[in-house]
Design a protein around this motif. Structure first.
Motif, PDB file in Angstrom:
ATOM      1  N   GLY A 188       0.776  -1.230   0.000  1.00 25.30           N
ATOM      2  CA  GLY A 188       0.000   0.000   0.000  1.00 25.30           C
ATOM      3  C   GLY A 188       0.807   1.280   0.000  1.00 25.30           C
ATOM      4  O   GLY A 188       0.230   2.381  -0.086  1.00 25.30           O
ATOM      5  N   LEU A 189       2.114   1.196   0.053  1.00 25.36           N
ATOM      6  CA  LEU A 189       2.938   2.403   0.186  1.00 25.36           C
ATOM      7  C   LEU A 189       2.740   3.448  -0.922  1.00 25.36           C
ATOM      8  O   LEU A 189       2.839   4.647  -0.658  1.00 25.36           O
ATOM      9  CB  LEU A 189       4.413   2.014   0.289  1.00 25.36           C
ATOM     10  N   PRO A 190       2.455   3.059  -2.176  1.00 28.03           N
ATOM     11  CA  PRO A 190       2.197   4.092  -3.181  1.00 28.03           C
ATOM     12  C   PRO A 190       1.044   5.022  -2.817  1.00 28.03           C
ATOM     13  O   PRO A 190       0.986   6.155  -3.310  1.00 28.03           O
ATOM     14  CB  PRO A 190       1.884   3.275  -4.445  1.00 28.03           C
ATOM     15  N   LEU A 191       0.136   4.577  -1.948  1.00 32.14           N
ATOM     16  CA  LEU A 191      -0.963   5.439  -1.515  1.00 32.14           C
ATOM     17  C   LEU A 191      -0.454   6.674  -0.784  1.00 32.14           C
ATOM     18  O   LEU A 191      -1.073   7.738  -0.835  1.00 32.14           O
ATOM     19  CB  LEU A 191      -1.925   4.661  -0.601  1.00 32.14           C
ATOM     20  N   VAL A 192       0.673   6.538  -0.098  1.00 34.02           N
ATOM     21  CA  VAL A 192       1.250   7.678   0.609  1.00 34.02           C
ATOM     22  C   VAL A 192       1.756   8.712  -0.388  1.00 34.02           C
ATOM     23  O   VAL A 192       1.518   9.917  -0.238  1.00 34.02           O
ATOM     24  CB  VAL A 192       2.384   7.219   1.547  1.00 34.02           C
ATOM     25  N   THR A 193       2.436   8.242  -1.405  1.00 31.04           N
ATOM     26  CA  THR A 193       2.911   9.154  -2.454  1.00 31.04           C
ATOM     27  C   THR A 193       1.739   9.889  -3.102  1.00 31.04           C
ATOM     28  O   THR A 193       1.786  11.111  -3.293  1.00 31.04           O
ATOM     29  CB  THR A 193       3.699   8.363  -3.514  1.00 31.04           C
ATOM     30  N   GLU A 194       0.701   9.155  -3.418  1.00 34.86           N
ATOM     31  CA  GLU A 194      -0.467   9.775  -4.050  1.00 34.86           C
ATOM     32  C   GLU A 194      -1.132  10.797  -3.130  1.00 34.86           C
ATOM     33  O   GLU A 194      -1.572  11.860  -3.588  1.00 34.86           O
ATOM     34  CB  GLU A 194      -1.464   8.678  -4.452  1.00 34.86           C
ATOM     35  N   ALA A 195      -1.186  10.500  -1.841  1.00 31.89           N
ATOM     36  CA  ALA A 195      -1.796  11.429  -0.891  1.00 31.89           C
ATOM     37  C   ALA A 195      -0.975  12.711  -0.774  1.00 31.89           C
ATOM     38  O   ALA A 195      -1.529  13.818  -0.685  1.00 31.89           O
ATOM     39  CB  ALA A 195      -1.931  10.758   0.475  1.00 31.89           C
ATOM     40  N   LEU A 196       0.349  12.582  -0.765  1.00 31.23           N
ATOM     41  CA  LEU A 196       1.207  13.768  -0.715  1.00 31.23           C
ATOM     42  C   LEU A 196       1.057  14.595  -1.995  1.00 31.23           C
ATOM     43  O   LEU A 196       1.051  15.831  -1.947  1.00 31.23           O
ATOM     44  CB  LEU A 196       2.662  13.351  -0.510  1.00 31.23           C
ATOM     45  N   GLN A 197       0.939  13.929  -3.126  1.00 30.22           N
ATOM     46  CA  GLN A 197       0.718  14.652  -4.382  1.00 30.22           C
ATOM     47  C   GLN A 197      -0.600  15.420  -4.352  1.00 30.22           C
ATOM     48  O   GLN A 197      -0.667  16.561  -4.812  1.00 30.22           O
ATOM     49  CB  GLN A 197       0.756  13.685  -5.563  1.00 30.22           C
ATOM     50  N   ARG A 198      -1.635  14.812  -3.799  1.00 34.35           N
ATOM     51  CA  ARG A 198      -2.926  15.507  -3.702  1.00 34.35           C
ATOM     52  C   ARG A 198      -2.844  16.735  -2.806  1.00 34.35           C
ATOM     53  O   ARG A 198      -3.576  17.707  -3.008  1.00 34.35           O
ATOM     54  CB  ARG A 198      -4.005  14.552  -3.162  1.00 34.35           C
ATOM     55  N   ARG A 199      -1.936  16.716  -1.850  1.00 39.39           N
ATOM     56  CA  ARG A 199      -1.750  17.868  -0.966  1.00 39.39           C
ATOM     57  C   ARG A 199      -0.888  18.950  -1.623  1.00 39.39           C
ATOM     58  O   ARG A 199      -0.648  19.991  -1.027  1.00 39.39           O
ATOM     59  CB  ARG A 199      -1.087  17.432   0.342  1.00 39.39           C
ATOM     60  N   GLY A 200      -0.406  18.675  -2.826  1.00 37.07           N
ATOM     61  CA  GLY A 200       0.366  19.690  -3.538  1.00 37.07           C
ATOM     62  C   GLY A 200       1.852  19.696  -3.246  1.00 37.07           C
ATOM     63  O   GLY A 200       2.535  20.682  -3.527  1.00 37.07           O
ATOM     64  N   TRP A 201       2.374  18.603  -2.738  1.00 42.78           N
ATOM     65  CA  TRP A 201       3.806  18.530  -2.431  1.00 42.78           C
ATOM     66  C   TRP A 201       4.648  18.551  -3.711  1.00 42.78           C
ATOM     67  O   TRP A 201       4.256  18.013  -4.740  1.00 42.78           O
ATOM     68  CB  TRP A 201       4.100  17.231  -1.693  1.00 42.78           C
ATOM     69  N   ARG A 202       5.829  19.154  -3.601  1.00 46.09           N
ATOM     70  CA  ARG A 202       6.810  19.114  -4.676  1.00 46.09           C
ATOM     71  C   ARG A 202       7.362  17.699  -4.807  1.00 46.09           C
ATOM     72  O   ARG A 202       7.549  16.995  -3.817  1.00 46.09           O
ATOM     73  CB  ARG A 202       7.955  20.082  -4.399  1.00 46.09           C
ATOM     74  N   ASP A 203       7.672  17.284  -6.036  1.00 52.93           N
ATOM     75  CA  ASP A 203       8.208  15.945  -6.271  1.00 52.93           C
ATOM     76  C   ASP A 203       9.476  15.696  -5.464  1.00 52.93           C
ATOM     77  O   ASP A 203       9.647  14.621  -4.866  1.00 52.93           O
ATOM     78  CB  ASP A 203       8.504  15.744  -7.757  1.00 52.93           C
ATOM     79  N   ASP A 204      10.391  16.668  -5.446  1.00 50.81           N
ATOM     80  CA  ASP A 204      11.660  16.471  -4.741  1.00 50.81           C
ATOM     81  C   ASP A 204      11.446  16.243  -3.249  1.00 50.81           C
ATOM     82  O   ASP A 204      12.172  15.450  -2.621  1.00 50.81           O
ATOM     83  CB  ASP A 204      12.578  17.674  -4.952  1.00 50.81           C
ATOM     84  N   ASP A 205      10.462  16.913  -2.667  1.00 48.34           N
ATOM     85  CA  ASP A 205      10.194  16.740  -1.237  1.00 48.34           C
ATOM     86  C   ASP A 205       9.585  15.370  -0.959  1.00 48.34           C
ATOM     87  O   ASP A 205       9.895  14.729   0.051  1.00 48.34           O
ATOM     88  CB  ASP A 205       9.259  17.842  -0.740  1.00 48.34           C
ATOM     89  N   ILE A 206       8.723  14.899  -1.853  1.00 46.33           N
ATOM     90  CA  ILE A 206       8.148  13.562  -1.693  1.00 46.33           C
ATOM     91  C   ILE A 206       9.246  12.504  -1.760  1.00 46.33           C
ATOM     92  O   ILE A 206       9.308  11.591  -0.932  1.00 46.33           O
ATOM     93  CB  ILE A 206       7.077  13.298  -2.777  1.00 46.33           C
ATOM     94  N   VAL A 207      10.125  12.638  -2.732  1.00 50.85           N
ATOM     95  CA  VAL A 207      11.222  11.686  -2.896  1.00 50.85           C
ATOM     96  C   VAL A 207      12.123  11.684  -1.658  1.00 50.85           C
ATOM     97  O   VAL A 207      12.585  10.625  -1.215  1.00 50.85           O
ATOM     98  CB  VAL A 207      12.031  12.017  -4.171  1.00 50.85           C
ATOM     99  N   ALA A 208      12.342  12.853  -1.069  1.00 57.37           N
ATOM    100  CA  ALA A 208      13.167  12.945   0.138  1.00 57.37           C
ATOM    101  C   ALA A 208      12.543  12.174   1.292  1.00 57.37           C
ATOM    102  O   ALA A 208      13.213  11.404   1.997  1.00 57.37           O
ATOM    103  CB  ALA A 208      13.373  14.410   0.518  1.00 57.37           C
ATOM    104  N   VAL A 209      11.237  12.369   1.495  1.00 53.08           N
ATOM    105  CA  VAL A 209      10.547  11.708   2.608  1.00 53.08           C
ATOM    106  C   VAL A 209      10.399  10.208   2.373  1.00 53.08           C
ATOM    107  O   VAL A 209      10.509   9.403   3.304  1.00 53.08           O
ATOM    108  CB  VAL A 209       9.179  12.376   2.859  1.00 53.08           C
ATOM    109  N   LEU A 210      10.175   9.802   1.142  1.00 51.56           N
ATOM    110  CA  LEU A 210      10.017   8.383   0.842  1.00 51.56           C
ATOM    111  C   LEU A 210      11.275   7.579   1.157  1.00 51.56           C
ATOM    112  O   LEU A 210      11.187   6.393   1.493  1.00 51.56           O
ATOM    113  CB  LEU A 210       9.655   8.180  -0.632  1.00 51.56           C
TER     114      LEU A 210
END
Length: 344
Positions: free
Chosen positions: A304-326
């Motif tokens: 289910g981990l891709p759901l976290v990425t999708e949720a962060l994208q829906r919140r408007g996160w920058r790609d680089d910040d998502i990659v950092a947290v992942l």
């Protein structure tokens, strides 16, 4: 799978799957991992998996060291039996080599270290066996420190706990403050000369549970160069709204306190582990008085981990910040300190 999620290095800092592996016959350890867990890790895009060595209460204290060694042996055997897919790694360079050929990098961690007790010199023995992360307590009291369930005592690190921190820093073993009591976390942050991390902790400011970290503690971990990896266990995130959005609230809060470069993921997926290791009975399994069958929908396991990425994208996160947290932040920390002895 989400394109950004596939591109990122995804690091899970806490999955108790070794408990399920050692519940099988020895000759099934590698095969069970390949059949049951490897597909889930692949489906979730996991590239780096920390494997906690958790010793259940019936083994403490007398059988704790034997249980610890057996779980470490299980990790080595499942890695040896799945060389095409995973690699047990001792430092950042070994992690890089595993990732470069498409293998999942595995890192061993002690959860509470009951097998060590006051014999702090055993940390070097366990380091030789591949352990690279350790915490000092679980919910209760150990020879090294009090866990968060004992916060009322105000207990800091014991003399042996102070020696354990120094030994870990000398060896290049990262200290994990998740589960440590509040006074113990404060003590660690006073003494630590190298970065520490929290492998699976949420934000106490959003939900007041002793397993969560206060903003001051989060700032302390970040200020020393460490990473706070957010726990997904639903009863630590909200009183009853068990949703991915509540998880993202905790991630965003910790980012706001620590900075995005000091946040990671520590899911603590226990549903399947409990099902595999707890005999069926007429009562629900409880974790600290909370039903252990309370989970975030879709996030009961690694897939289910891709759901976290999708949720962060829906919140408007920058790609680089998502990659950092992942996983990028954890990878940076591991490169800097994992398995790297302190400079003399």
């Amino acid at each position: 799978m989400n394109v950004l999620h596939r591109r990122a290095v995804v690091a899970d800092l806490h999955n108790d799957l070794l408990c399920a592996v050692v519940a099988r016959p020895v000759d099934r350890w590698a095969g069970f991992f390949r059949e049951r867990w490897l597909p889930q890790l692949r489906a979730g895009g996991v590239n780096l998996q920390v494997l906690p060595v958790f010793v259940e209460d019936p083994y403490r204290p007398e059988g704790a060291l034997r249980r610890t060694l057996r779980m470490i042996e299980a990790a080595h055997r499942l890695a040896a039996g799945n060389k095409d897919a995973v690699a047990l790694c001792a430092d950042g360079a070994e992690i890089d080599r595993a990732l470069a050929v498409g293998r999942i990098a595995l890192v061993l961690a002690l959860e509470s270290a009951p097998g060590v007790g006051e014999d702090v010199e055993l940390l070097e023995t366990l380091f030789r066996l591949g352990v690279r992360i350790a915490s000092l307590a679980h919910f209760g009291r150990t020879a090294l420190a009090d866990g968060s369930g004992e916060d009322g005592t105000g207990g800091r690190l014991t003399r042996a706990g102070v020696a354990a921190l120094a030994e870990m820093e000398r060896l290049g073993m990262l200290l994990d403050v998740s589960h440590l009591g509040a006074a113990g976390v404060e003590h660690v942050l006073e003494l630590a000369s190298r970065p520490v991390l929290a492998t699976h902790s949420a934000a106490r400011a959003l939900f007041d549970h002793h397993r969560n970290l206060t903003d001051e503690q989060i700032r302390g971990v970040a200020g020393g160069g460490g990473v706070v990896c957010v726990n997904f266990f639903a009863p630590y995130l909200h009183e009853n709204d068990y949703t991915v959005d509540r998880l993202v609230d905790h991630i965003e809060h910790i980012v706001g306190v620590a900075g995005v470069e000091h946040v990671g993921l520590g899911p603590d997926f226990i549903k399947e582990v409990l099902a595999d290791t707890t005999p069926p009975c007429c009562e629900r399994t409880l974790v600290e008085g909370v039903p252990a069958d309370a989970y975030l929908p879709g996030l009961t396991g690694p897939a289910g981990l891709p759901l976290v990425t999708e949720a962060l994208q829906r919140r408007g996160w920058r790609d680089d910040d998502i990659v950092a947290v992942l996983g990028g932040n954890v990878l940076r920390l591991f490169h800097a300190g994992l398995g790297r002895p302190a400079a003399v």
